[in-house]
Design an enzyme around this catalytic site. Sequence first.
Site, PDB file in Angstrom:
ATOM      1  N   LYS A   1       0.853  -1.188   0.000  1.00 22.95           N
ATOM      2  CA  LYS A   1       0.000   0.000   0.000  1.00 22.95           C
ATOM      3  C   LYS A   1       0.893   1.244   0.000  1.00 22.95           C
ATOM      4  O   LYS A   1       1.837   1.348   0.772  1.00 22.95           O
ATOM      5  CB  LYS A   1      -0.915  -0.010   1.220  1.00 22.95           C
TER       6      LYS A   1
ATOM      7  N   GLU B   1     -18.597  -6.526  10.695  1.00 25.62           N
ATOM      8  CA  GLU B   1     -19.566  -5.799  11.512  1.00 25.62           C
ATOM      9  C   GLU B   1     -20.554  -6.724  12.203  1.00 25.62           C
ATOM     10  O   GLU B   1     -20.938  -6.480  13.363  1.00 25.62           O
ATOM     11  CB  GLU B   1     -20.316  -4.790  10.641  1.00 25.62           C
TER      12      GLU B   1
ATOM     13  N   ARG C   1     -24.769  -3.049   8.019  1.00 28.33           N
ATOM     14  CA  ARG C   1     -24.338  -4.400   7.676  1.00 28.33           C
ATOM     15  C   ARG C   1     -24.564  -5.377   8.818  1.00 28.33           C
ATOM     16  O   ARG C   1     -24.433  -6.584   8.624  1.00 28.33           O
ATOM     17  CB  ARG C   1     -22.857  -4.373   7.284  1.00 28.33           C
TER      18      ARG C   1
END
Length: 630
Positions: free
Chosen positions: A283, A369, A397
């Site tokens: 990243k 979640e 979610r």
Amino acid sequence: MTDLTRFPHLAQIDAPADLRRVPDEELPAVADELREFLIESVASSGGHFGAGLGVVELTVALHHVFETPRDRLVWDVGHQCYPHKILTGRRDRITSIKKKDGLAPFPRREESEYDTFGVGHSSTSISAALGMAIAAQRKGDNRKVVAVIGDGAMTAGMAFEALNHGGDVEPNMLVVFNDNGMSISENVGALTKMMARAMSSRTLNVWRERAKRAIPKQSFFGRFFKRWEEHAKGMFVPSTLFEELGFHYTGPIDGHNIPQLLAALRMVKDLPGPQLLHVITTKGKGYAPAEQAQIEYHAVGPFDPQAGLVKKNAPSKPTYTDIFSDWLCDMAAADTRLFGITPAMREGSGLVRFSKEYPTRYFDVAIAEQHAVTLAAGMACEDAKPVVAIYSTFLQRAYDQAIHDVALQNLDVTFAIDRAGVVGPDGATHAGSFDLSFLRCLPNMVIMAPADENECRMMLSTGFHYAGPAAIRYPRGTGTGAAIHKALDTLPIGKAEMRRRGHGLAILSFGAMLAPATEIAAEMDATLVNMRFVKPLDETMIVNLAKTHDAFVTLEDNAIAGGAGSGVAECLAAHGIVKPILHLGLPDSYLEHGSREEVLTMAGLDLPSIRTAIRARFPQLADRSSAALG
């Protein structure tokens, strides 16, 4: 406008078809230019940054090998998609990203035929791509379908639900697992540790792939090698997991090596059945500050690419996230039963300090979640006091878990809901438009909306001490500058606050809309109530106001449909009271991206729009009130 003469290869690419005409040996130069163009563009306008830098070579290779848009390319965690947008006809508009009337920050079907599936939440790509592959095969269409999942998305259960199904129905599809070890924060969990072992096993995989090509599959040695491979590779790499789920595993390979990427993609492109290609990326690749500070460079405002991000002075007023962060540590010091839970949003939800001061009571469950909410429910069963720190849009979610595992069992779980209401630049996928509507209908649930920072702190304490499920929803950004009392004081549940006594109109304000409501009430000599509680409502206050006022206005930064104002109308109806009422809130549509102020204006919740709406609905009351003031 960026000077394209400095990017001679990129200037010739207006669509992926142009990229496919570029010789293989020139693709590294294309990638280099794409990376520099991305750095300059995001530096000038702001936006998601590190994830896009990490997939530059992968994006180039995918669009070069596959016949997009006929071949479907489905991105996960859409903040990886900036290089994809640049290569698919949106190069000259990339600096408009996240701005009003500009490009969306995530893939969006309405924006481009190359955006095959709308993204914002994570871990959806494999399910969507599987659906596309199944539908295409049923039509006899031989188009290829590729899902690109990564940036933490493989930690979510939905990804494995899709892998489980895909391995069973055996579609012709490819999953590219972009393994960079990060989401916004560092990836966590046992799966991440397993993937990390692959980083040190590339030599084994190169030898394995060469041996498989060299030894005939049906020979004695081929069959022996296959049996040995299944045992040996599980000791070193995560391939066994994916192959047991029915996906043929290839990798891991260097996701920044274009020749390796091209060879691997061409090899798996025409293989039948479900394929999984594991690529290792970094990243922030190619921009040293972003590689070294991957969390800080996940998303950025405008900056000087030569100097990097400059540390800004702390804002003069604390954000609501800051208020929660301080409260969580203060309450943890006061009550050892408190546990803090976040689904991969340590920084965004304000748990960095808590994670350092109370590491044994801090749980980052990754992008999961549903698990976060039921984990909290389990803790509450054993007399713990869990606090789930979660964005409004991400709580959606875990709605079934909030209903079935928490509210139904009346368990003592506190929901600290950040980014409620209008969020702004991240657009409809991240707007907290619906939490009051979807929580208000749940029995046992207490719901609060603070009007300022100190009220937020008090509501967090109130919810924490309430022996049942409680939700405190607060907006993104700074508050009003209210003085903050360090005591862990509570509020009486279900009691509103009279802010101003007036005549004719009664304005009932919920949460962050109190500031404009205060100005309007003064202009119109209206009564103003800071409702504080969405559930239970202060019914006594509402009924008494109905006896002395001609009309009501409810004001909230939630969807009007089923929101707090609907609760007021239901209360009046339950008491047999017929009274004119104007509901002001978010419209029955998905709001476009822009600054928070621009989105409030689009929604009709800026001060002039509120004033106009009230005068249009109740002209005599508004004029009479103004005349009384004069």
